[in-house]
Write a protein that holds these residues in place. Structure first.
Motif, short mmCIF file in Angstrom:
data_model
loop_
_atom_site.label_atom_id
_atom_site.label_comp_id
_atom_site.label_asym_id
_atom_site.label_seq_id
_atom_site.Cartn_x
_atom_site.Cartn_y
_atom_site.Cartn_z
N GLY A 1 21.08 11.12 4.75
CA GLY A 1 19.97 11.70 4.04
C GLY A 1 18.71 11.71 4.86
N VAL A 2 17.63 12.16 4.23
CA VAL A 2 16.34 12.28 4.89
C VAL A 2 15.26 11.69 3.99
CG1 VAL A 2 16.91 14.30 6.29
CG2 VAL A 2 16.06 14.62 3.95
N VAL A 3 14.18 11.24 4.64
CA VAL A 3 12.97 10.79 3.95
C VAL A 3 11.88 11.78 4.36
CG1 VAL A 3 11.30 8.94 3.64
CG2 VAL A 3 13.72 8.40 4.01
N VAL A 4 11.28 12.44 3.38
CA VAL A 4 10.42 13.59 3.65
C VAL A 4 8.99 13.29 3.18
CG1 VAL A 4 10.15 16.08 3.32
CG2 VAL A 4 12.43 15.05 3.21
N PRO A 5 7.98 13.44 4.07
CA PRO A 5 6.60 13.21 3.64
C PRO A 5 6.17 14.24 2.61
CG PRO A 5 6.65 14.23 5.81
CD PRO A 5 8.07 13.90 5.47
N CYS A 6 5.60 13.77 1.51
CA CYS A 6 5.27 14.67 0.40
C CYS A 6 3.82 14.54 -0.03
CB CYS A 6 6.20 14.39 -0.78
SG CYS A 6 7.88 14.98 -0.50
N GLY A 7 2.92 14.36 0.93
CA GLY A 7 1.50 14.38 0.62
C GLY A 7 0.99 15.81 0.62
N GLY A 8 -0.26 15.97 0.22
CA GLY A 8 -0.88 17.29 0.31
C GLY A 8 -0.76 18.17 -0.91
N GLY A 9 -0.26 17.65 -2.01
CA GLY A 9 -0.23 18.44 -3.23
C GLY A 9 1.09 19.12 -3.49
N ALA A 10 1.15 19.85 -4.61
CA ALA A 10 2.40 20.41 -5.08
C ALA A 10 2.99 21.44 -4.13
CB ALA A 10 2.19 21.03 -6.47
N ALA B 1 14.86 11.96 -0.06
CA ALA B 1 13.87 11.03 -0.59
C ALA B 1 12.47 11.58 -0.37
CB ALA B 1 14.01 9.67 0.08
N ALA B 2 11.71 11.70 -1.45
CA ALA B 2 10.32 12.13 -1.37
C ALA B 2 9.44 10.93 -1.11
CB ALA B 2 9.92 12.80 -2.68
N ASN B 3 8.69 10.97 -0.01
CA ASN B 3 7.82 9.86 0.39
C ASN B 3 6.42 10.14 -0.15
OD1 ASN B 3 6.63 7.69 1.60
ND2 ASN B 3 7.07 8.31 3.70
N LEU B 4 5.98 9.35 -1.12
CA LEU B 4 4.70 9.52 -1.78
C LEU B 4 3.77 8.36 -1.45
CD1 LEU B 4 6.09 10.57 -5.28
CD2 LEU B 4 5.12 12.09 -3.54
N THR B 5 2.56 8.65 -1.04
CA THR B 5 1.58 7.61 -0.74
C THR B 5 0.98 7.09 -2.04
OG1 THR B 5 1.05 8.64 1.37
CG2 THR B 5 -0.53 7.06 0.52
N VAL B 6 1.01 5.77 -2.21
CA VAL B 6 0.48 5.15 -3.42
C VAL B 6 -0.69 4.22 -3.10
CG1 VAL B 6 2.62 5.38 -4.73
CG2 VAL B 6 2.23 3.32 -3.35
N THR C 1 16.14 13.41 -4.67
CA THR C 1 17.06 12.52 -5.38
C THR C 1 16.60 11.08 -5.38
OG1 THR C 1 18.38 12.14 -3.38
CG2 THR C 1 19.01 14.02 -4.76
N GLU C 2 15.61 10.76 -4.53
CA GLU C 2 15.11 9.41 -4.43
C GLU C 2 13.60 9.45 -4.17
OE1 GLU C 2 17.20 6.99 -1.62
OE2 GLU C 2 19.18 7.70 -2.26
N LEU C 3 12.95 8.30 -4.35
CA LEU C 3 11.53 8.16 -4.06
C LEU C 3 11.31 7.05 -3.04
CD1 LEU C 3 9.82 8.25 -7.59
CD2 LEU C 3 10.05 10.13 -5.95
N ARG C 4 10.31 7.26 -2.19
CA ARG C 4 9.80 6.21 -1.32
C ARG C 4 8.30 6.08 -1.59
NH1 ARG C 4 14.24 5.89 -1.25
NH2 ARG C 4 15.76 5.67 0.42
N LEU C 5 7.85 4.85 -1.70
CA LEU C 5 6.45 4.57 -1.99
C LEU C 5 5.81 3.91 -0.77
CD1 LEU C 5 6.85 3.10 -5.61
CD2 LEU C 5 6.70 5.50 -4.89
#
Length: 405
Positions: free
Chosen positions: A315-324, A346-351, A375-379
């Motif tokens: 799988g992959v972990v993908v940076p998801c900042g910057g809005g929709a 995996a969507a990587n979201l900054t918290v 399918t997954e989240l990374r915080l």
């Protein structure tokens, strides 16, 4: 959704409450650094310190001398934390709190390696070295990164790994007292400043039919107006616009040769690193790549071709900042790729709100990411976040619209 949070060993070691506090967030997994670049990190809740300064890139465990015997390049060992194995100590505490531990391995981002071995790094079209960016086309660098991936990923207690910077690094880099922002550079211009002209890469271009000096001259010619203050003539940003802009600046044929050489080096590194990790690991062991779907991109999330990645990685972990819109741009190519069914996206979201994150909108952001195929989240990042940020995470993961573990 499986939800994991990133963490450093120094967030746990010496804090007897850290593991249970993390488990109370509602996460299932911790992605714990085992090999990491230099950094200065805040530890808002630790009972013994507030700032940890990791002075250089290092492994956060005791490396095996036999594994590195006879190798030209070797990892440095940290000395800013007590004990010989901070990764192992933290992993045991986290597992004791019921959390699944995966290793977090930074590969081609290593300023200490560049300082110790100046010939090993990327050199731009002006001859300037990038000490933080090992040139992955060099055989000694390729071999070092593959060996590092195998050892740092398959640590005792780890049930999977995430490989960061498993590809080209380039100009963009957070450096001490950074002073490179005086001339704004588009994504295409950043790419030109990231092309490597070390002896190995120069031979590589020539073997593909393009003299390195011709390519170098084209890069310098394209960039020269920007240094004089001209507007970037093809300043389109975003994944869709960057590569056509590169072709416009270099010429399509030159751009194609550069990309063929670089894509080959990056793909070879990724496949070899994943294979080495699998050979070193025991039992079920997931191997994920931090990745961007635009194959030409450099950095901690280097470009990966979505069409082929699930043929060798889990799988992959993908940076998801910057809005929709940016989130859709990042996730959709992977979610729609061949082999994505059953793979981790995996969507990587900054918290961390102080770093531009939005913990208060985590539930909505997670739902949007899921609608795009995540399918997954990374915080990012449970150790750096304030208590208010973590409270927002707990609320999001416990609420009716939660991203389920």
């Amino acid at each position: 959704m499986r939800t994991a949070a990133f963490l450093y060993p120094w967030d746990v070691v010496g804090d007897p409450e850290a593991a249970q506090r993390l488990a109370g967030l509602g996460i299932r997994q911790v992605t714990l650094a085992s090999a990491y670049h230099s950094t200065r990190a805040l530890t808002p809740r630790h009972p013994r310190h507030r700032i940890v300064t990791a002075r250089h890139s290092a492994v956060l465990y005791p490396p095996d001398p036999a594994h590195w015997a006879g190798r030209e390049l070797r990892p440095r060992v940290q000395d800013w934390m007590p004990g010989p194995d901070p990764f192992g100590e933290a992993a045991r505490a986290l597992a004791g709190a019921g959390l699944e531990v995966h290793s977090w391995v930074v590969l081609a981002h290593n300023s200490r390696l560049g300082a110790d071995h100046p010939s090993s790094v990327v050199r731009n079209a002006y001859g300037d070295p990038y000490p933080w960016a090992p040139c992955i086309a060099r055989p000694e660098v390729h071999d070092h990164l593959v060996a590092l991936a195998a050892e740092a990923a398959a640590r005792p207690g780890a049930r999977g790994t995430e490989l960061e910077s498993c590809g080209w690094y380039g100009m963009a880099h957070l450096h001490a007292h950074d002073k490179i922002g005086g001339v704004p550079l588009s994504g295409a211009a950043q790419y030109l400043m990231s092309l490597c002209f070390c002896p190995v890469c120069r031979r590589g271009y020539a073997e593909l039919g393009l003299e390195a000096e011709e390519l170098r001259t084209a890069v310098v010619r394209a960039l020269e107006p920007l240094w004089a203050g001209a507007a970037d003539p093809v300043g389109a940003d975003g994944r869709a616009g960057e590569w056509p802009a590169v072709e416009a600046l270099l010429g399509a044929d030159r751009a194609a040769v550069a990309r063929t050489w670089r894509d080959g080096a990056a793909d070879g590194l990724r496949r070899a690193a994943v294979a080495a990790v699998r050979a070193a690991a025991t039992g079920e062991f997931r191997v994920l790549l931090h990745a961007d779907p635009a194959a030409h991109r450099c950095g901690p999330n280097p470009g990966v071709d979505p069409a082929g990645v699930f043929g060798y990685a889990d799988g992959v972990v993908v940076p998801c900042g910057g809005g929709a819109a940016a989130r859709a741009d990042a996730l959709t190519p992977f979610a729609a790729a061949p082999g994505a069914a059953g793979a981790a996206v995996a969507a990587n979201l900054t918290v961390v709100s102080g770093m531009g994150g939005s913990p208060g909108t985590l539930a909505a952001d997670a739902a949007h990411a899921a609608s795009l195929g995540a399918t997954e989240l990374r915080l990012y990042h449970a150790g750096l976040a304030s208590e208010a940020d973590l409270a927002a995470v707990r609320t999001a993961l416990a609420g009716p619209a939660r991203a389920r573990r």
